[in-house]
Scaffold this active site. Structure first.
Site, PDB file in Angstrom:
ATOM      1  N   GLU A 257      16.275  -5.492   2.269  1.00  0.00           N
ATOM      2  CA  GLU A 257      17.116  -4.905   2.867  1.00  0.00           C
ATOM      3  C   GLU A 257      18.142  -4.140   3.265  1.00  0.00           C
ATOM      4  OE1 GLU A 257      13.062  -1.863   3.886  1.00  0.00           O
ATOM      5  OE2 GLU A 257      12.587  -1.744   1.817  1.00  0.00           O
TER       6      GLU A 257
ATOM      7  N   GLU B 148       8.850  -5.047  -5.122  1.00  0.00           N
ATOM      8  CA  GLU B 148       7.721  -4.564  -3.721  1.00  0.00           C
ATOM      9  C   GLU B 148       7.291  -3.207  -3.922  1.00  0.00           C
ATOM     10  OE1 GLU B 148       9.052  -4.622   0.050  1.00  0.00           O
ATOM     11  OE2 GLU B 148      10.447  -6.023   0.246  1.00  0.00           O
TER      12      GLU B 148
HETATM   13  C1  GLA Z   1      10.014  -2.780   3.466  1.00  0.00           C
HETATM   14  C2  GLA Z   1      11.046  -4.341   3.807  1.00  0.00           C
HETATM   15  C3  GLA Z   1       9.816  -5.493   3.930  1.00  0.00           C
HETATM   16  C4  GLA Z   1       8.564  -4.201   4.941  1.00  0.00           C
HETATM   17  C5  GLA Z   1       8.700  -3.656   3.881  1.00  0.00           C
HETATM   18  C6  GLA Z   1       7.133  -2.684   4.814  1.00  0.00           C
HETATM   19  O1  GLA Z   1      10.356  -2.996   1.909  1.00  0.00           O
HETATM   20  O2  GLA Z   1      11.300  -5.260   2.858  1.00  0.00           O
HETATM   21  O3  GLA Z   1       9.296  -6.503   5.155  1.00  0.00           O
HETATM   22  O4  GLA Z   1       8.510  -4.314   5.589  1.00  0.00           O
HETATM   23  O5  GLA Z   1       9.446  -2.488   3.532  1.00  0.00           O
HETATM   24  O6  GLA Z   1       6.225  -0.774   3.825  1.00  0.00           O
END
Ligand code: GLA
Ligand code: ZN
Length: 668
Positions: free
Chosen positions: A157, A313
């Site tokens: 991210e 994700e």
């Molecule tokens: C983000 C991050 C993950 C985790 C999730 C939790 O998407 O990339 O590492 O922290 O949030 O929702």
């Protein structure tokens, strides 16, 4: 059309997620083994490793310890599970921050952060770039021939910005390259205003702190620079990966709601778009709206590369960082996963596979809970989805056929965020786009969401709400699209400024004036609760927030304002130009107007929904390779729904949160 699978050696829908096995090294003989069993039981064919493992991989500077990862990679290969390999730059070892404080991020107040958390690095620091590149090179060399290696998941991210002296110097370099002379820079920033003229490159400061909120032009350039910083950082990280493992695709996980990076630009450098989706589902009827917004984000992410993307994700249960960490009602997990596939994803991946025992995310939903077995509702739902995905090999790589495009531009958004005038905080670029999108979602008419620099050739209908800033060449491309027979829709606040946020001389909508056949003289902002109206086609619709005062200059007037001193003046126009036409909606309206307006337009353009009538909270989406089609019919409500029968097709009954996948081999 069909694209090759993201991972050629795994021609299936990828199912898996973030796995943080380094948290369990001490218990590897039991936990890792059990994880392999559980993953297979859940139909998982891929796991993401390494993302936050830097300290486990390089506990001391230059001393690597890959043995644990070797063991795990071998275990995965033996169990037929592919590895999405994370590079660890999202969080780094403490020794590095201690020894090289320049790697720590500096905030807009010019204060350096202390070590901790993640995403806390300078984007310029030569040391950080060298260290990330070195660890990535080690990883690539180590696993280049490993049968488990499938995808590089670069960092985590990417977000934020750094204001340290190194970044300031690099910003000045960027500006020097862009403008060449201070004269050109001062003109672009309209720097004579408030005596902001720069007389030496060293006087330039990044914007954002008190005392230097920044001129619009400066702010736009800073955001563009920050985007280039990420592009550059990513390219530095991927250079060894591309060199050593040229066949392994590289990506990074995006956040669809994040606007700090121009993702359309960023997308130019990654191989496949990937994003993290955490919809805030409720237990009530309200899920229709959440479904709609999630679809919007999926389409926004698919539009970045206009090809299948990764849902890299998502959460199989409660998301811990939401203010209310609500459980997913039974069935929602399957719905949200198939929804992503419907909109063009070729993967369903989670954060996370196993809950961490401690740390900030110990209560975040996971496939395997603290209880540790397959005997949970969430596990069963994941396993059930895994079974379902096994039957969807044919979907892999399928295109999303569309005839309509909605233009979303990060730089338009930035310019509107900085606007003083109009409605300021309520300018509402993102909401306006969602409002136009809603009409199509409710009818199950698929569309692409694209950046204003993308080509328009393949569309019949192009919609560009609030196209306030025009990028170089956009107006020309739109005009060509219209002259060639396309239908174009613009709204209030179009064509005000150029890429430097300088107003177009000669009136609005600037270079779109000829295409739209209008001149906009003024724009009225309404107080909350105030309304005007648009009279069109025998009906009166509410208008509010922003009402632009328009003169026809070749355009035909279709609708007029109902009240105030501009009553009777144009509020909806169409300009016939070449083989096509261009519409202008002068005011913000409610759903009623947009519904009727687009129903008319899609009818005229021959854009037909798959089903005549869809119940509220139900939508459809389609993927196709041109011969075979998968039509997803999705119920986002907690009630039973029926899609009415139509000629030649029986009704479709849907249970709460149910998805039906209809396969056909006809021409859509
Ligand atoms: C983000 C991050 C993950 C985790 C999730 C939790 O998407 O990339 O590492 O922290 O949030 O929702
Ligand atoms: Zn910095």
């Amino acid at each position: 059309m069909r694209y090759p699978p993201i991972v050629k050696k795994v021609p299936h829908i990828l199912h898996g997620g973030d796995y943080n096995p380094d948290q369990w090294i001490k218990w590897k003989d039991t936990i890792w083994k059990e994880d392999m069993r559980l993953a297979k039981l859940a139909g998982i064919n891929t796991l993401t490793l390494g993302m936050f493992s830097w300290t486990a991989l390089e506990p001391e500077e230059g001393q690597y310890s890959f043995e644990w990862l070797d063991e795990l990679m071998d275990m995965m290969a033996e169990n037929g599970i592919a590895a999405v390999m994370g590079t660890p730059s999202g969080a780094r070892p403490a020794w590095m921050s201690r020894k090289y404080p320049e790697v720590l991020r500096v905030n807009e107040f010019r204060l350096r952060n202390v070590h901790g958390e993640r995403h806390n690095h300078c984007l310029t620091s030569p040391v950080y770039r060298e260290k990330t590149r070195a660890i990535n090179e080690q990883m690539a060399r180590r696993y280049k021939d490993h049968p488990a290696l499938a995808v590089w998941h670069v960092s985590n991210e990417y977000s934020g910005e750094c204001h340290c002296p190194l970044c300031q110097a690099k910003f000045r370099e960027y500006l020097k390259n862009k403008y060449k002379t201070l004269d050109a820079l001062n003109e672009a920033w309209w720097a004579a205003f408030w005596s902001a003229t720069i007389t030496d490159w060293d006087q330039i400061e990044s914007p954002g702190s008190p005392g230097n909120g920044g001129h619009n032009g400066l702010k736009l350039d800073w955001r563009r620079f920050t985007t280039e910083q990420f592009v550059d950082f990513y390219l530095n990280e991927t250079a060894p990966l591309k060199e050593i493992t040229p066949d392994i695709p590289c990506t990074t996980n995006l956040m669809a709601a994040y606007t700090g990076i121009d993702y359309a630009r960023f997308a130019e450098v990654f191989d496949v778009a990937a994003w993290d989706s955490y919809p805030q589902w409720t237990s009530a009827e309200g899920n229709g709206e959440i479904g709609l917004r999630t679809s919007y984000y999926h389409d926004l992410m698919r539009g970045l590369k206009r090809k299948p993307f990764m849902l890299i994700e998502s959460c199989p249960s409660a998301t811990n960082w939401r203010p209310v960490a609500k459980l997913h009602r039974p069935g929602l997990h399957k719905l949200q996963s198939l929804q992503a596939l419907a909109h063009g994803a070729d993967t369903v991946q989670y954060f996370q596979f196993r809950k961490s025992r401690g740390g900030p995310e110990q209560h975040h939903g996971a496939v395997v809970d603290h209880q540790g077995t397959e005997n949970t509702r969430v596990f069963r739902e994941v396993a059930d989805l895994g079974e379902c995905l096994k039957g969807l090999d044919d979907l892999v790589g399928m295109d999303t056929p569309v005839e309509t495009a909605l233009i979303h531009d990060y730089q338009v958004r930035w310019a509107l965020e900085d606007v003083k005038g109009l409605l300021q905080e309520k300018t509402g670029y993102g909401e306006t786009l969602v409002n136009h999108y809603r009409v199509f979602w409710k009818r199950g008419i698929p569309l692409d969401i694209i950046d204003s620099r993308q080509s328009l050739e393949k569309y019949r209908l192009v919609i560009a709400p609030m196209l306030y800033l025009l990028r170089e060449g956009t107006a020309e491309r739109i005009d060509e699209f219209v002259r060639n027979g396309g239908i174009f829709v613009a709204t209030y606040a179009a064509g005000y400024v150029n890429e430097s946020a300088l107003a177009f001389p000669g009136g609005f909508p600037g270079p779109l004036k000829e295409t739209l056949g209008i001149w906009c003289e003024e724009i009225d902002a309404l107080y909350p609760g105030e309304t005007n109206s648009i009279k069109w086609d025998g009906r009166t619709y509410r208008a509010f927030d922003l009402c632009e005062l328009v003169h026809g200059e070749g355009a035909e007037v279709l609708g007029v304002y109902g009240s105030d001193f501009y009553a009777g003046t144009p509020a909806l126009t169409v300009h016939h130009r070449g083989k096509g036409r261009a519409y202008f909606i002068a005011a913000r309206t409610g759903e009623d107007f947009l519904d009727d307006f687009y129903r008319r337009l899609t009818g005229e353009a021959g854009i037909r929904p798959l089903f005549e009538e869809l119940p509220e909270g139900v939508t459809t989406h389609v993927r196709s390779d041109g011969k075979k089609n998968f039509v997803f019919v999705m119920n986002f409500t907690n009630g039973k729904k029926l899609v009415p029968a139509e000629s030649g097709r029986p009704g479709i009954a849907l249970e709460p949160f149910e998805v039906k996948i209809l396969r056909s081999e006809t021409n859509l």
